[in-house]
Design a protein around this motif. Structure first.
Motif, short mmCIF file in Angstrom:
data_model
loop_
_atom_site.label_atom_id
_atom_site.label_comp_id
_atom_site.label_asym_id
_atom_site.label_seq_id
_atom_site.Cartn_x
_atom_site.Cartn_y
_atom_site.Cartn_z
N SER A 72 13.73 -9.78 6.85
CA SER A 72 14.51 -8.56 6.81
C SER A 72 15.75 -8.68 7.70
N THR A 81 21.76 8.16 8.41
CA THR A 81 21.24 6.81 8.65
C THR A 81 21.64 5.81 7.57
N SER A 82 21.68 4.54 7.96
CA SER A 82 21.93 3.47 7.00
C SER A 82 20.80 3.33 5.98
N ARG A 120 6.07 -2.97 3.85
CA ARG A 120 6.26 -1.59 3.37
C ARG A 120 6.13 -1.53 1.85
#
Ligand code: NAP
Ligand code: G4F
Length: 362
Positions: free
Chosen positions: A226, A136-137, A306
């Motif tokens: 984001s 995954t990135s 987060r």
């Protein structure tokens, strides 16, 4: 006839990949988890209603109960099936949830990968079975270079990213130690009408559809700034297959090479349901207002932030384009949003209950 084993077959990618491989003439085996509630919805969605019975009765499609954390179970299944190709897609794949369940995420995303590789080795299948690992990135996390390519150093920012880094390296290690065809697809975010409902794109398209149809008042989001490189999942599963067909076992970045913000995604999704948004305020005070009615339709809620954020991801798909002949822009960002909104407008239209709020915890 080639045999493929897919872990995570009930997920977004697993369901598209099963469909893709069946169309290519493979015998497809999938691992599903025992669950107290029904978890095969995406497999039913694979085909239209009149074709559905073809899949259910498809003699080339087989489901097996299992769990990648159970080494005995995966070893037995791989031994019985003797697959030519394994696609290890099983994961606790939600980044925010990985902060709440770091140990479980480690067991599934890291140890689960080892269990599969080790099963192939113990069973003496290293020359026969090719293994694809869903990397995954998120490995790039706090990005050290823009755009990110195969040589960009990793800097994960979540328990998910850290667990997946083990998956990446153990795959590479088995390739180098045992001469296995074991490879990583480093996939950037890819979405679809089958995307889980708590990932930001699907949360937005579902909410836009419900707000447009009077079934929800507001959408609460976290970090609107984001930036993500969003592609279409259907295009990405083709690339998983291409990576395993390549003559040399190599790792590949799979991305579109375009980056958009969460705010842009929301803007476009609401536009598709006929709502023009005006953004006012900043930070946690920012709001999305329905220009026509003056009603607030989007608000920021810090509970969706987060503990550590990946602010931006932008992939460089040059290697995949050049060596695999893969087209990274087959589905544009605009088309992706349009496809997802159209599917959710239909789905919401068929929902008979009016939900007062869709205030997801994640
Ligand atoms: P997803 O929709 O969350 O699907 C995950 C799948 O893994 C589900 O079938 C799930 O089964 C299964 N699973 C979870 N824990 C398991 C366990 N212990 N044993 C066996 N199966 C288990 O994820 P996705 O979006 O399709 O992604 C597929 C893979 O690509 C994942 O590994 C993800 O981390 C990785 N990835 C995804 C993206 C993306 O943008 N989508 C990008 C890069 C990498 P249940 O249905 O029973 O929960
Ligand atoms: O949609 P997301 O939850 O996806 P995220 O964290 O990028 O992870 C996905 O892509 C990875 C590949 O890069 C995969 F490996 C992983 O398995 C998963 O498929 O969040 C995207 C962005 C984040 O920055 C998040 O903070 O959207 C931001 N965001 C803003 N509001 C939100 C929300 N994310 C979620 N889930 N929910 C919100 O309300």
């Amino acid at each position: 006839m080639k045999k493929a084993l897919i872990t995570g077959v009930t997920g977004q990618d697993g369901s598209y990949l099963a469909e893709f491989l069946l169309e290519k003439g493979y015998e497809v085996h999938g691992i599903i988890r025992r669950s107290s509630s029904y978890n095969q919805e995406r497999l039913e969605d694979i085909l239209t209603e009149e074709e559905a019975s073809v899949l259910v009765n498809n003699k080339n499609f087989h489901l097996h109960y299992g769990d990648v954390t159970d080494a005995l179970n995966v070893t037995r299944l791989i031994g019985e099936i003797q697959p030519d190709e394994i696609y290890n897609l099983a994961a606790q794949s939600h980044v925010r949830v990985s902060f709440d369940m770091p140990g479980y995420t480690l067991d599934v995303d890291a140890k689960g990968t080892l269990n599969i590789l080790e099963a192939v080795r113990i069973l003496g299948l290293t020359d026969k079975t090719r293994v694809y690992q869903a990397s995954t990135s998120e490995l790039f996390g706090k990005v050290q270079e823009v755009p990110q390519k195969e040589t960009t150093p990793f800097y994960p920012r979540s328990p998910y990213g850290v667990a997946k880094i083990y998956g990446f390296w153990i795959t590479k290690n088995y390739r180098e130690s045992y001469n296995m065809f074991a490879v990583n697809g480093i996939l950037f975010n890819h979405e679809s009408e089958r995307r889980g409902e708590t990932f930001v794109t699907r949360k937005i398209t579902l909410a836009a559809a419900r707000i447009a149809q009077g079934k929800q008042k507001k959408l609460l989001l976290g970090n609107l700034d984001s930036l993500r490189d969003w592609g279409y999942a259907k295009d990405y599963v083709e690339c998983m297959w291409l990576i395993l067909q390549h003559e040399k076992p190599e790792d590949f970045v799979i991305a579109t090479g375009e980056m958009h913000s969460v705010r842009e995604f929301a803007d476009l999704a609401f536009k598709h349901v006929g709502i023009e948004i005006e953004w006012i305020g900043h930070g946690i005070e920012e709001k999305g207002i329905n220009k026509a009615t003056g009603e607030i339709v989007v608000e920021v809620d810090p509970k969706f932030f987060r503990p550590a954020e990946v602010e931006q991801l932008l992939g460089d798909p040059t290697k995949a384009r050049t060596l695999l002949g893969w087209n990274p822009t087959r589905t544009s960002f605009e088309d992706l949003v349009r496809i997802m909104v159209a599917a959710d407008m239909m789905k919401v239209g068929n929902e008979d209950i009016v939900k007062k709020t869709f205030d997801y915890v994640i």
